[in-house]
Write an enzyme that holds these catalytic residues in place. Structure first.
Site, mmCIF file in Angstrom:
data_model
loop_
_atom_site.group_PDB
_atom_site.id
_atom_site.type_symbol
_atom_site.label_atom_id
_atom_site.label_comp_id
_atom_site.label_asym_id
_atom_site.label_seq_id
_atom_site.Cartn_x
_atom_site.Cartn_y
_atom_site.Cartn_z
ATOM 1 N N SER A 27 -37.776 -6.422 93.068
ATOM 2 C CA SER A 27 -36.634 -5.770 92.422
ATOM 3 C C SER A 27 -35.393 -6.667 92.460
ATOM 4 O O SER A 27 -35.111 -7.321 93.467
ATOM 5 C CB SER A 27 -36.316 -4.442 93.113
ATOM 6 N N TYR A 79 -40.767 8.312 93.187
ATOM 7 C CA TYR A 79 -40.033 9.326 93.947
ATOM 8 C C TYR A 79 -38.873 9.988 93.198
ATOM 9 O O TYR A 79 -38.132 10.785 93.785
ATOM 10 C CB TYR A 79 -39.496 8.704 95.246
ATOM 11 N N LYS A 80 -38.671 9.678 91.921
ATOM 12 C CA LYS A 80 -37.487 10.189 91.231
ATOM 13 C C LYS A 80 -37.491 11.710 91.097
ATOM 14 O O LYS A 80 -36.448 12.349 91.236
ATOM 15 C CB LYS A 80 -37.366 9.532 89.853
ATOM 16 N N ASN A 101 -32.322 8.924 89.756
ATOM 17 C CA ASN A 101 -32.553 7.573 90.259
ATOM 18 C C ASN A 101 -31.364 7.031 91.040
ATOM 19 O O ASN A 101 -31.411 5.905 91.530
ATOM 20 C CB ASN A 101 -32.899 6.616 89.113
ATOM 21 N N ASP A 164 -50.186 11.107 78.869
ATOM 22 C CA ASP A 164 -50.196 10.972 80.325
ATOM 23 C C ASP A 164 -51.558 11.432 80.831
ATOM 24 O O ASP A 164 -52.133 12.393 80.289
ATOM 25 C CB ASP A 164 -49.074 11.804 80.962
ATOM 26 N N PRO A 207 -46.164 2.250 85.343
ATOM 27 C CA PRO A 207 -46.017 0.972 86.048
ATOM 28 C C PRO A 207 -46.986 -0.100 85.578
ATOM 29 O O PRO A 207 -46.953 -1.224 86.091
ATOM 30 C CB PRO A 207 -46.278 1.356 87.509
#
Length: 291
Positions: A27, A79-80, A101, A164, A207
């Site tokens: 990141s 985890y958002k 976020n 999804d 991701p």
């Protein structure tokens, strides 16, 4: 995005920030916020906090940062949505998104914001100006997908297909979008290839393609006929998905633009301090950092 109550930051103290997420070793958020601090003559400590590496579940880690002097944290995959349940969200739009976020710890308790939403809108307009999105396929209905989908609505979206592997998640997002934008045409499914036919825009909000998650969410042959793509992944910047789309002649919106926009907005929320954005872009590209 609702303006936060800016803190009274003692000028001699470091600003303690962090990022909670999985697979965040690459990141650039720590560097962005340290550079932002340097522009303002402030020292920033920005920790990368991976729950599994610390032997903690997300809830325990969130409580720990709340109690240990952090001004705020960014929250990323996966985890958002969990973070949204642990904060006060003043903005009704962000409550509709159901994911945060950016979290600020102040005297009123933790408050949540979503700068993915504002960052995506800025990224889209930077590349496509005022052009309408057209029919869009969005792959991934998680935290960033929710923010991007609501951003599309703000950009004039009229038709969206949501793919999804977790079909109820896709259906729940479709319902939230139609609640916010009556008349919006939605389709949901688990097979992104089927849903890709006839779309103008294709968005990756999974991701897949990130360092550690090699691959592409949609094989190149199924990109043909679209006009533009966006990849929320920015590590690496030049993902296989974007390479394939570029080879097909599509307009490319990089996840780096979302990263930059959400980071600038998060800095404002954390501190209320200004930024020279052009300078920030140069320093990030040049690889500059501060200790």
């Amino acid at each position: 995005m609702t303006d936060p109550v800016y803190p009274d930051l003692p000028p001699s103290d470091p600003i303690q920030l962090g990022l909670i997420g999985d697979n965040i070793a690459k990141s650039q958020s720590p560097r962005l916020h340290r550079l932002a601090g340097a522009q303002n003559g402030r020292r920033v400590i920005y920790d990368q906090l991976v729950p599994a590496e610390r032997g903690q579940m997300f809830d325990a880690l969130f409580e720990w940062v709340k109690q240990n002097g952090y001004r705020g944290v960014n929250v990323t995959y996966p985890y958002k949505e969990r973070a949204a349940t642990k904060v006060t969200v003043d903005d009704p739009l962000v409550r509709g998104i159901g994911a945060v976020n950016t979290v600020v710890f102040d005297e009123g308790g933790p408050h949540g914001f979503n700068t993915d939403y504002s960052g995506f809108i800025a990224a889209y307009r930077r590349v496509r100006g005022n052009a309408a999105p057209g029919p869009v396929l969005m792959i991934g209905a998680g935290g960033v997908g929710k923010a991007v989908a609501f951003g599309l609505v703000a950009l004039g979206l009229t038709d969206i297909r949501i793919a999804d592997r977790d079909l109820p998640k896709a259906q729940a997002l479709a319902q939230a979008l139609t609640d916010a934008s009556p008349g919006l045409v939605t389709q949901t499914g688990t097979d992104c290839v089927t849903l890709a036919a006839g779309v103008s825009g294709i968005i990756n909000c999974t991701p897949v393609g990130m360092v550690g998650y090699d691959g592409t969410p949609l094989p190149r042959p199924h990109l043909s006929g679209a006009e533009w793509v966006f990849d929320a992944v920015y590590t690496p910047v030049d993902t296989q998905f974007l390479q394939d789309a570029g080879a097909e002649g599509l307009q490319l919106i990089s996840g780096y633009e979302l990263f930059f926009g959400q980071g600038v907005d998060a800095w404002a929320i954390f501190t209320g301090l200004g930024l020279d954005e052009a300078r920030m872009r140069r320093e990030l590209i040049e690889g500059k950092d501060v200790s």
